[in-house]
Design an enzyme around this catalytic site. Structure first.
Site, PDB file in Angstrom:
ATOM      1  N   LYS A  69      17.427  31.243  35.745  1.00  0.00           N
ATOM      2  CA  LYS A  69      18.650  30.646  36.301  1.00  0.00           C
ATOM      3  C   LYS A  69      19.124  29.412  35.514  1.00  0.00           C
ATOM      4  CE  LYS A  69      18.731  32.894  40.708  1.00  0.00           C
ATOM      5  NZ  LYS A  69      18.485  32.905  42.136  1.00  0.00           N
ATOM      6  N   ARG A  98      10.641  36.621  42.869  1.00  0.00           N
ATOM      7  CA  ARG A  98      11.658  37.554  42.373  1.00  0.00           C
ATOM      8  C   ARG A  98      11.980  37.198  40.923  1.00  0.00           C
ATOM      9  NH1 ARG A  98      17.052  38.005  41.658  1.00  0.00           N
ATOM     10  NH2 ARG A  98      18.006  40.008  42.157  1.00  0.00           N
TER      11      ARG A  98
HETATM   12  N1  PMM Z   1      19.213  35.722  42.993  1.00  0.00           N
HETATM   13  C1  PMM Z   1      20.090  36.582  42.468  1.00  0.00           C
HETATM   14  C2  PMM Z   1      20.391  37.805  43.116  1.00  0.00           C
HETATM   15  N2  PMM Z   1      19.775  38.142  44.260  1.00  0.00           N
HETATM   16  N3  PMM Z   1      18.211  37.630  45.948  1.00  0.00           N
HETATM   17  C3  PMM Z   1      17.314  36.792  46.482  1.00  0.00           C
HETATM   18  N4  PMM Z   1      16.676  37.124  47.635  1.00  0.00           N
HETATM   19  N5  PMM Z   1      17.026  35.584  45.918  1.00  0.00           N
HETATM   20  C4  PMM Z   1      17.634  35.172  44.755  1.00  0.00           C
HETATM   21  O1  PMM Z   1      17.337  34.054  44.288  1.00  0.00           O
HETATM   22  C5  PMM Z   1      18.587  36.047  44.157  1.00  0.00           C
HETATM   23  C6  PMM Z   1      18.858  37.296  44.804  1.00  0.00           C
HETATM   24  C7  PMM Z   1      20.762  36.179  41.174  1.00  0.00           C
HETATM   25  O2  PMM Z   1      21.029  37.161  40.304  1.00  0.00           O
HETATM   26  P1  PMM Z   1      19.970  37.966  39.349  1.00  0.00           P
HETATM   27  O3  PMM Z   1      19.717  39.252  40.055  1.00  0.00           O
HETATM   28  O4  PMM Z   1      20.715  38.163  38.067  1.00  0.00           O
HETATM   29  O5  PMM Z   1      18.743  37.118  39.219  1.00  0.00           O
END
Ligand code: PMM
Length: 296
Positions: free
Chosen positions: A221, A263
């Protein structure tokens, strides 16, 4: 799933499969269903316990995608991963009930809703009826506007995010979702400044008291890039491809502060780092790859 001796929660790696043209770090790489399925399989071989499939980018400024287009992107991937018989759980990253419903029917068993059931009034019922797990995430505003100059503002970011997650947890319980099926996520980068993200990570133990496993998503990020810019020898922010070390550092500290689900895009290196961190802490993270053992 691995249960750590003396700990109430299991630790899990959630690998990311973005079937989008515009995600901030891997947009366009896995738009083809075959490439996305192959990537999901690789993530499981690398150690992912959960594969999170998303068809709409939620990066700051992203434009929403229609249900039909999101379904067109994610369904073949969920079906392909389910047919592959992976030992990992399939999660669908969506805030739209029709997408969640179709993905659950196709083999997903977790709904990762970045709106925490606020965007679609039918989402909680879809999750409750299916018996799926769900991740409820905090976001201030919405992706199109959440990182605009002048905002975001909090009086006490940890207190406000914690109160929000508590309210969403109670809402989900009231909708008939079993407590053990609910995960909570402070939403790193979703309507937060660099300092907000750092304070949430620093004070993560305060969120662990909510009584649900905490999911943490720092992977690649932007706030990491801005912090890395101040590292010795650096003169500019790190772009997404240069944020692995920062991703590892933030996940290690999140583990130490009580996070349960990590994640990430880079499952293998983060899994290795968490194994070392857990061994050092004496909590005993088991780094086995779920892809090499029978499904449980
Ligand atoms: N970050 C992204 C997308 N979905 N879901 C959860 N639960 N937590 C997160 O921090 C999160 C998410 C940002 O986009 P990416 O898929 O490109 O990392």
């Amino acid at each position: 799933m691995d249960r750590l001796v003396g700990m109430a929660v299991s630790h899990r790696l959630m690998g990311i499969v973005n079937v989008t043209p515009d995600s901030f770090s891997d947009g366009g790489l896995f738009l083809d269903p075959g490439a996305a399925i192959e990537h999901g399989r690789t993530l499981v071989t690398d150690g992912a316990h959960i594969v999170d499939v998303g068809g709409e980018s939620t990066r700051p400024g992203a434009t929403p995608v229609a249900v039909e287009e999101e379904l067109r992107r994610v369904l073949p991937v969920v079906e392909g991963l389910a047919a592959a018989g992976l030992s990992a759980q399939i999660s669908i990253d969506t805030y739209k009930a029709p997408v969640a419903r179709a993905a659950l029917a196709a083999g997903a068993s977790m709904v990762n809703d970045v709106s925490a059931f606020r965007a679609d009034p039918e989402m909680a019922a879809v999750v409750a009826e299916s018996g799926a797990d769900c991740c409820l995430m905090h976001m201030l505003g919405e992706p199109a506007t959440m990182q605009r100059p002048g905002g975001p503002r909090y009086t006490d970011v940890v207190g406000e995010v914690g109160a929000f997650l508590q309210e969403r947890l109670e809402f989900a319980l009231g909708e008939g979702i079993a407590r053990e099926r609910i995960l909570l996520d402070p939403g790193i980068g979703f309507g937060k400044t660099v300092d907000h993200n750092l304070e949430l990570l620093r004070r993560l133990p305060e969120l662990s008291t909510l009584g649900a496993p905490i999911v943490i998503g720092t992977s690649r990020k932007g706030f990491l890039g801005r912090i890395i810019a101040k590292a010795p020898g650096r003169t500019r922010p790190a772009d997404a491809a240069e944020r692995l070390a920062g991703t590892v550092a933030s996940n290690v500290l999140a583990l130490e502060r009580g996070a349960s689900v990590f994640r990430v895009h880079d499952v293998a290196p983060v899994g290795a780092a968490l194994a070392v961190a857990a061994a050092t802490l004496g909590t005993g993270w088991t780094a086995r790859s779920p892809g090499t053992t029978p499904a449980t």
